[in-house]
Motif scaffolding. Structure first.
Motif, short mmCIF file in Angstrom:
data_model
loop_
_atom_site.label_atom_id
_atom_site.label_comp_id
_atom_site.label_asym_id
_atom_site.label_seq_id
_atom_site.Cartn_x
_atom_site.Cartn_y
_atom_site.Cartn_z
N PHE A 158 19.39 2.35 -12.27
CA PHE A 158 18.22 1.56 -12.66
C PHE A 158 18.02 1.49 -14.18
O PHE A 158 17.05 0.91 -14.64
N ARG A 159 18.94 2.06 -14.94
CA ARG A 159 18.75 2.08 -16.40
C ARG A 159 18.80 0.68 -17.01
O ARG A 159 18.27 0.48 -18.11
N SER A 220 5.31 7.15 -24.43
CA SER A 220 5.82 7.74 -25.66
C SER A 220 7.26 8.22 -25.54
O SER A 220 7.89 8.54 -26.53
N ILE A 221 7.78 8.28 -24.31
CA ILE A 221 9.11 8.83 -24.09
C ILE A 221 10.12 7.69 -23.97
O ILE A 221 9.97 6.79 -23.12
N ASN A 222 11.12 7.71 -24.79
CA ASN A 222 12.17 6.71 -24.75
C ASN A 222 13.03 6.93 -23.51
O ASN A 222 13.67 7.98 -23.38
N PRO A 223 13.08 5.97 -22.57
CA PRO A 223 13.87 6.18 -21.35
C PRO A 223 15.34 6.50 -21.62
O PRO A 223 15.97 7.24 -20.86
N ASP A 224 15.89 5.98 -22.70
CA ASP A 224 17.30 6.20 -23.00
C ASP A 224 17.58 7.64 -23.42
O ASP A 224 18.73 8.09 -23.38
N ILE A 346 10.87 -8.71 -23.50
CA ILE A 346 11.17 -7.35 -23.94
C ILE A 346 12.43 -7.41 -24.79
O ILE A 346 13.44 -7.97 -24.37
N VAL A 347 12.34 -6.85 -25.98
CA VAL A 347 13.51 -6.69 -26.84
C VAL A 347 13.66 -5.19 -27.08
O VAL A 347 12.75 -4.55 -27.62
N ASP A 348 14.80 -4.64 -26.67
CA ASP A 348 14.98 -3.20 -26.74
C ASP A 348 16.32 -2.89 -27.39
O ASP A 348 17.37 -3.41 -26.97
N ASN A 349 16.30 -2.04 -28.42
CA ASN A 349 17.52 -1.65 -29.13
C ASN A 349 17.56 -0.13 -29.24
O ASN A 349 16.56 0.50 -29.64
N GLN A 350 18.71 0.45 -28.88
CA GLN A 350 18.87 1.89 -28.87
C GLN A 350 20.12 2.28 -29.66
O GLN A 350 21.16 1.62 -29.54
N LEU A 351 20.02 3.36 -30.43
CA LEU A 351 21.17 3.87 -31.18
C LEU A 351 21.13 5.39 -31.11
O LEU A 351 20.09 6.01 -31.35
N SER A 352 22.27 5.99 -30.80
CA SER A 352 22.34 7.45 -30.76
C SER A 352 23.69 7.93 -31.27
O SER A 352 24.70 7.25 -31.14
#
Length: 1019
Positions: A158-159, A220-224, A346-352
């Protein structure tokens, strides 16, 4: 031998065929299977070409050979099968050939021939989930050794869903975990585990984030950043958290780095959001018809009022605000709805960045998320930063830090959606000069678009840090862990609008500061003596929380050019402030024992203290114990189609605490007195509540019986559970005589029971080389019942109900107690006094012919009868398709809610607009569902409708790139996906959405459906 030959032929058949075959052979049915003539000396070889490959296939754990493994040339037809020694021989055309090794109950493995002549393969059992480590509270356990009801949520499928809150990913995925829908940008849904366990106590599920109690918003918690979510459901599992665990526990664990190559991961997603139902206010023609039908006694001719009256003048009935200076109707057909809404996004950007060595691991991540809702100015923006670092400083000391900061921006004031739906399509929001009209109806109802003029600063900043150290003490098996978790939150709400405070202007500044810490000391001892495994855990911890709130505001501004930054310009100035502190401390001892991983035992005792409880009951003790028996490991258990079978039984007590200061006498500041005529009002203080020094903790005692099983070489696995909980000493405010000077008194009363069953099934329907199909079915049913309340007040030997509070012995807390409706009174019928045609006919429950409060009866419950969901996952080569259906069902008397749009002719109803397409009664529509009359009935009951639904909740299609493209780009992973959420809902409910309990009402809000496209890439 006949079983081995059978296995080689059923690699790709469905689970149902496996079921029939397995039962057939387990019953020792007569018959033989003739060995193929091609199988000689245990080896099946054909199509010999150029290169002969030999090898051996063994089990990863036991190292023993696996007979019956299918060895196949990928995308070819050449097949070999391992013999009883796990040996195989196969001919391949060239060195680039890829071989696949498959066997039921094991993961498929592929191997390139290259220049090898001998290829030995080690297969990994697909039953590895039994070795999966789950979080159980103050530690972890192998899933196979868990004796309580602990479930790990399925996040991976479901991510890709278009959502900003991790709780939305849990909807329908865990039996007994009930997660609602949302209809605002970035909002958190309702969360409930196994029904309602309290009347007046805390009803929130306990959230544990990285071992620390978390009272912040899940937004407040980033799902990623989340690695796993484990749900503790029964009392034996939750008792380690004692006083706050009666409503269940959700354990959230954030990601860590892994040793090896540094991983740089980036993901991006764009999603649309729009209502999942086309429900809008009436346009011009329908709106004017609506006014006409409110005057049906004038617009139509007697006696049946179905023939139009040519003398009827509709214009004369329309409100003057909708006419021009000549008395004619304004020509407009304006949509206030369209003006105030848009397609959300929704615009979502993730970097790790993550990695590590054998001495240190690290994870650094950041995200930018923007969610623009369906209604203008419904905006949620989030920035997150996370740093998780763990270092093995010495061979006896490990230290770590888990931390994040989240910065949420919700600036802007959306127009009141109820008022938007009320506005007439004949009226424009602007005057001839292009300025917004203040009062479009020339009443005190202001223009909802005036909210656009507000200057709004709405920010929420969250800071979290958990510092820990794990020390291996000189005694073998003894370790000590100390952790110090901190939560800090800053909320700012500054707003000004010249149209507020009855159009005099208002500005305000609000600041909230919240801080808590959790300090835990954990001593753990593990010992293995042959087949005996023992673990003891001792905990001592403390929590302190404090909150401070200040609001300053002013009204009466001649101008608001500086907005909320110059409150002294207001004529009337006010200030409000409050604060609180509370503390908890606790001790816990847990003992785990297992013999040969076959006989399992867990015992827990926790002692909690809370400053908010009464003087005589500051502390509570909450014990639990649970046992497990893996019967499939017994030597006498010879059922060959059962791979694993474990029984577990748990019994425990969890607590629930009251709100702070509730056992004390509270003092209010609202008392006022005027000393003599014409004097000013003097404010004073007064006692608002009685103290109760004997107020006790609620106690929820529960038993849980579970059965875990894996069948048919891991083709079918699942968990079935039955639970029975009893909550006593319910915290409840009981009404008392007013002559005491008070209205109610908080005390402990009664008993509340919850019983239920839960089932989760996972099947591998097709487990081929190129195509796989798996299914997950979840089912949960909970029955809630009030058993005791105040006792026998009337002295007749019967436990008394509290109908004024909606509580009845033997009924659920969500009982519906109201008048039963039997259609609508029609013209020409003998209608009782106080009612008219177009009003609801109330059922006479006791036959006395009088319409009064005695007509009320228990009509059903708003709680569901059961919940069910089905996830199908299809994988073909590099494509993965997931389809998730979620459903809540109510049967005949459950999952009901009032849904009664009602029109009664008055000054407002002939002016206001309403939702389009509602089936109102009229003389020419006698079968209309909803009441419409020109008089108000003496009693106006609700019509209760069933909210049952089936929803296509999530669907996702992903493609994982492999081969030369990945190698050329030097990537570790490249994944492209499209997904959808809430794409279809099948229900008889009329209105916005059944799950949000919003029917045909102007003040409802739609649930969003959306489509998204995204990319995940790892360097």
């Amino acid at each position: 031998m006949k079983y081995r030959i059978l296995h080689q032929r059923i690699v790709n058949i469905t689970f149902f065929q496996v079921l029939v075959i397995a039962f057939f052979f387990s019953a020792n049915a007569a018959g033989t299977i003739t060995e193929s003539k091609e199988l000689k000396k245990g080896l099946w070889v054909h199509n010999l070409i150029d290169i002969t490959i030999t090898g051996k296939v063994t089990d990863e754990k036991t190292k023993s050979p696996i007979p019956g493994v299918t060895v196949k040339i990928k995308n070819g037809t050449t097949i070999a099968v391992t013999d009883e020694n796990g040996l195989y021989r196969i001919a391949v055309p060239n060195e680039q050939t890829v071989l696949t090794f498959s066997y039921i109950g094991y993961d498929i493995q592929e191997k390139i021939v290259d220049n090898l002549k001998n290829i030995d393969i080690v297969l990994k059992s697909s039953q590895a989930d039994l070795d999966e480590v789950v979080v159980v509270g103050y530690g972890t356990q192998k899933k196979a050794d868990v004796t309580g009801s602990v479930v790990r949520a399925n996040l991976d499928d479901f991510r890709n869903a278009p959502t900003t809150n991790v709780a939305n990913l849990l909807q329908g995925t865990v039996p007994g975990l009930n997660v609602g829908q949302v209809n605002r940008a970035g909002s958190t849904p309702s969360i409930n585990i196994r029904g309602q366990n309290t009347l007046g106590g805390n009803q929130n599920v306990l959230i544990i984030l990285d071992g620390v109690q978390y009272n912040g918003s899940l937004t407040s918690i980033n799902p990623d950043d989340i690695a796993s979510i484990d749900v503790l459901k029964d009392a034996s599992a939750t008792a380690v958290y004692g006083a706050q665990a009666a409503n269940g526990v959700i354990l959230i664990t954030s990601r860590k780095g892994a040793s090896g190559r540094t991983r740089i991961s980036f993901s991006t997603q764009y999603a649309t959001q729009k209502p999942n139902i086309n429900l809008k206010p009436m346009a011009r023609d329908e709106y004017l018809d609506h006014i006409k039908y409110l005057y049906y006694n004038e617009a139509f001719l007697a006696p049946d009022f179905t023939q139009p009256n040519p003398a009827f003048n509709l214009v004369s009935k329309v409100d003057p605000s909708m006419k021009d200076n000549q008395g004619n109707l304004l020509p407009n057909d304006f949509s206030w709805y369209n003006e105030a809404t848009k397609t959300g996004a929704i615009v979502d950007n993730q970097l790790s960045v993550s990695g590590g060595t054998d001495k240190i691991n690290y994870l650094l991540s950041g995200s930018l998320t923007r969610n623009s809702g369906f209604i203008n100015n419904d905006v949620f923006k989030r920035k997150t930063l996370r740093a998780n670092i763990e270092s093995k400083a010495t061979n006896w000391l490990t230290i770590g830090l888990q931390s994040f900061g989240t910065f949420v921006n919700e600036d802007g004031v959306e127009p009141n959606f109820n008022d938007i739906n009320l506005m007439s399509p004949l009226i424009l929001p602007w005057d001839n000069n292009g300025s917004l009209k203040i009062n479009p109806f020339n009443t005190n109802l202001t223009n909802p678009l005036l909210s656009y003029q507000a200057k709004d600063y709405d920010r929420h900043n969250y800071f979290f840090a958990n510092i820990y150290a794990n020390i291996q003490l000189p005694v073998k098996g003894l370790s000590y862990k100390i952790s110090f978790g901190n939560n800090y939150r800053l909320d700012f709400k500054n707003i000004s609008n010249i149209y507020d405070a009855n159009l005099t202007g208002q500005a305000s500044k609000e600041n909230t500061t919240y801080y808590d810490y959790t300090f835990d000391n954990l001593l753990t001892y593990t010992k293995t003596l042959g087949k005996h495994n023992l673990t003891g855990t001792l905990l001592y911890g403390a929590i302190e929380r404090e909150n401070s709130y200040t609001r300053a505001y002013s009204t009466g501004f001649s101008r608001l050019t500086l907005g909320y930054d110059n409150l002294q310009q207001g004529t009337n100035r006010f200030a409000i402030s409050n604060a609180f502190k509370e503390a908890l401390n606790y001790q816990m001892f847990r003992f785990n024992y297992s013999y040969d991983s076959k006989y399992l035992f867990t015992g827990t005792v926790r002692r909690d203290g809370f400053s908010g409880f009464a003087e005589n009951n500051k502390y509570g003790i909450f014990p639990s114990l649970s046992v497990g028996w893996d019967i499939s490991k017994e030597s006498f258990f010879k059922v060959n189609w059962v791979d694993n079978l474990k029984f577990r039984l748990g019994y425990g007590v969890a607590g629930n605490q009251t709100s702070r200061y509730s056992s004390l006498a509270n003092v209010g500041v609202n008392a006022a007195y005027v000393y003599g005529d014409g004097s000013s009002t003097e404010l004073g203080q007064q006692v608002n509540s009685l103290p109760n020094p004997d107020l006790r903790w609620e106690r929820t005692t529960g038993a849980n019986l579970g059965l875990e099983f894996t069948l048919f070489k891991n083709r079918l696995s699942g968990v079935a559970e039955y639970y029975d909980t009893k909550t006593t000493d319910l915290l409840y405010s009981v009404n008392i005589p007013v002559l005491t000077g008070f209205n109610n008194y908080l005390t402990n009363i009664g008993q509340l029971n919850n019983k239920g069953i839960e089932l989760s099934l996972n099947s591998k329907n097709i487990n081929g080389t190129n195509f796989k199909w798996t299914s997950t079915l979840n089912f949960a049913r909970n029955v809630n019942k009030v058993v005791k309340l105040l006792g026998d007040l009337n002295g007749d030997g019967v436990e008394d109900d509290l109908p004024q509070s909606g509580l009845f012995i033997g009924e659920p807390t969500a009982v519906i107690y109201d008048y039963k409706v039997d259609g609508i009174w029609q013209i020409g019928e003998k209608i009782p006094s106080g009612y008219s045609a177009g009003t609801y006919r109330i059922v006479d429950q006791n036959g006395d012919g009088l319409i009064n409060a005695s007509y009320r009866a228990v009509l059903g419950s708003s709680a569901p009868a059961y919940r069910i969901s089905l996830l199908n996952n299809f994988q073909y080569k590099n494509f993965t398709l997931s389809i998730f259906l979620n459903s809540v069902q109510g049967g005949n008397r459950s999952y009901l809610a009032g849904n009664t749009p009602r029109l009664i002719r008055d000054d407002n109803s002939i002016r206001n607009n309403y939702l389009s397409g509602i089936d109102f009664w009229s003389p020419d529509n006698p079968d209309g569902k909803y009441p419409r009359s020109f008089v108000s009935a003496t009693l106006n009951p609700s019509l209760y409708q069933n909210r049952s639904f089936v929803r296509l909740q999530d669907i996702s299609l992903a493609y994982k790139f492999t081969g030369r493209l990945i190698e050329r780009l030097k990537l570790q992973n490249l994944n492209l996906f499209v997904s959808g959420r809430n794409l279809a809902t099948w229900t008889d409910w009329e209105g916005w959405d059944p799950e949000t309990n919003q029917g045909l009402t102007n003040d409802g809000r739609p649930v969003f459906k959306g489509y998204s496209i995204g990319l995940n890439v790892t360097f």
